[in-house]
Write a protein that holds these residues in place. Structure first.
Motif, short mmCIF file in Angstrom:
data_model
loop_
_atom_site.label_atom_id
_atom_site.label_comp_id
_atom_site.label_asym_id
_atom_site.label_seq_id
_atom_site.Cartn_x
_atom_site.Cartn_y
_atom_site.Cartn_z
N CYS A 25 -15.16 6.56 2.31
CA CYS A 25 -14.44 7.01 3.51
C CYS A 25 -15.39 6.96 4.70
O CYS A 25 -16.29 7.79 4.83
N PRO A 266 -9.19 8.88 -2.68
CA PRO A 266 -9.44 8.20 -1.40
C PRO A 266 -8.35 8.48 -0.38
O PRO A 266 -8.64 8.68 0.81
N TYR A 269 -8.85 12.00 1.16
CA TYR A 269 -9.90 12.08 2.17
C TYR A 269 -9.51 11.35 3.45
O TYR A 269 -9.89 11.78 4.55
N ARG A 270 -8.76 10.28 3.34
CA ARG A 270 -8.25 9.64 4.56
C ARG A 270 -7.33 10.59 5.30
O ARG A 270 -7.39 10.70 6.54
#
Length: 308
Positions: A25, A266, A269-270
């Protein structure tokens, strides 16, 4: 470099999922870690308590709290008070009152607060929600059975008050359920199977109903050996929709199963980085409320002691 983030708690889920996701990230940078027992990561400042982290003067924009749920609220409150955004592993707190305190603290300071329901990021969940939006739903059946010895080895906290027992994975199913159905869900009753030497259930059967009267049955069990089962079936006027493998595989009527690689963390976290950029929060408590109601309304039945 993006937002500077600390990870609090360096257990199995962090090493398996959070660290690889965070490494990919670009909007977040790991600035520090906190854990009283686990060894530090190479090249990353490490502290044995959140207080020591805050006293060190490291500039932080955010923190991911990945400890057992019993301590998450107490760790999050001083961070939120300082305006530090908080990412909370599921469940976001050990109870609804704790969760309300966190929401109030975030509102008072303007800090971002994110309840990270990772199963909602599974590949089939959003397409399932969109497909169901135009259908008449007749009933829902959830089977969520896994081997606790495989997924929670050496983790006694899960059997202690606040640890949630089988609801630790079961809440993932409830997070998907509340995301894909077009109306709210309530719990009507539950049976909780509690080992004689534990405080939380090893299995649970839930009877739920949507606001539109759709009956929902859920079967959670921590004693499954061999093949693991994480399935949601939604019967509709157009045929059954199936979500398997925790939401990663979607099968629509008349179509072949559609699968995709696991990108849940992922995606989390985005999403957290987007919330930090916007200065907003995403703190849905619907799955936690259903678990809380299961403990309030459920009938506890004692079963054989559990030994790992």
């Amino acid at each position: 470099m993006g937002h500077a983030l600390a990870i609090i708690g360096l257990g199995k889920i962090v090493r398996d999922q959070h660290l690889p996701a965070l490494a990919g990230c670009e909007s977040l940078t790991l600035a520090a870690t906190v854990d009283p027992v686990a060894p530090p990561l190479p090249g990353i400042p490490h502290f044995t308590s959140t207080g020591a982290l805050l006293d060190a003067g490291i500039v932080l924009d955010a923190a991911a709290i990945c400890t057992p749920p019993q301590m998450r609220a107490a760790l999050a409150l001083p961070l939120l008070a300082r305006g530090i955004g908080v990412f909370l592993e599921k469940p976001p707190a050990a109870g609804m009152a704790q969760a309300a305190l966190l929401a109030n603290a975030a509102s008072a300071s303007g800090a971002t607060l994110f309840a990270a329901w990772h199963s909602r990021m599974a590949a089939g969940v959003e397409p399932a929600r969109q497909w169901l939006a135009g259908r008449a739903i007749e009933q829902v059946t959830i089977i969520w059975r896994e081997d606790v010895r495989q997924w929670h080895p050496g983790q006694p906290w899960i059997w202690q008050a606040g640890g949630m027992g089988v609801f630790d994975p079961g809440i993932n199913a409830l997070s998907i359920l509340t995301a894909i159905l077009p109306d709210a869900v309530m719990l009507e009753g539950a049976q909780l199977e509690v080992p004689g030497n534990c405080q939380t259930p090893i299995a649970a059967q839930l009877a739920l109903r949507s606001a539109n009267g759709v009956p929902i049955r859920a079967d959670f069990d921590f004693r499954q050996e061999g093949e693991q089962t994480w399935r949601i079936r939604v019967d509709t006027d157009a045929g059954p929709l199936l979500l398997d493998n925790g939401g990663a595989v979607l099968t629509l009527p008349g179509a072949a199963p559609a699968a995709a690689p696991d990108t849940e963390y992922p995606a989390l976290y985005r999403r957290f980085a987007e919330l930090l950029d916007a200065g907003t929060s995403d703190f849905d408590l619907a799955p936690l409320a259903l678990v809380a109601d299961a403990f309030l309304l459920g009938e506890a039945v004692r079963v054989d002691d559990f030994y790992e």
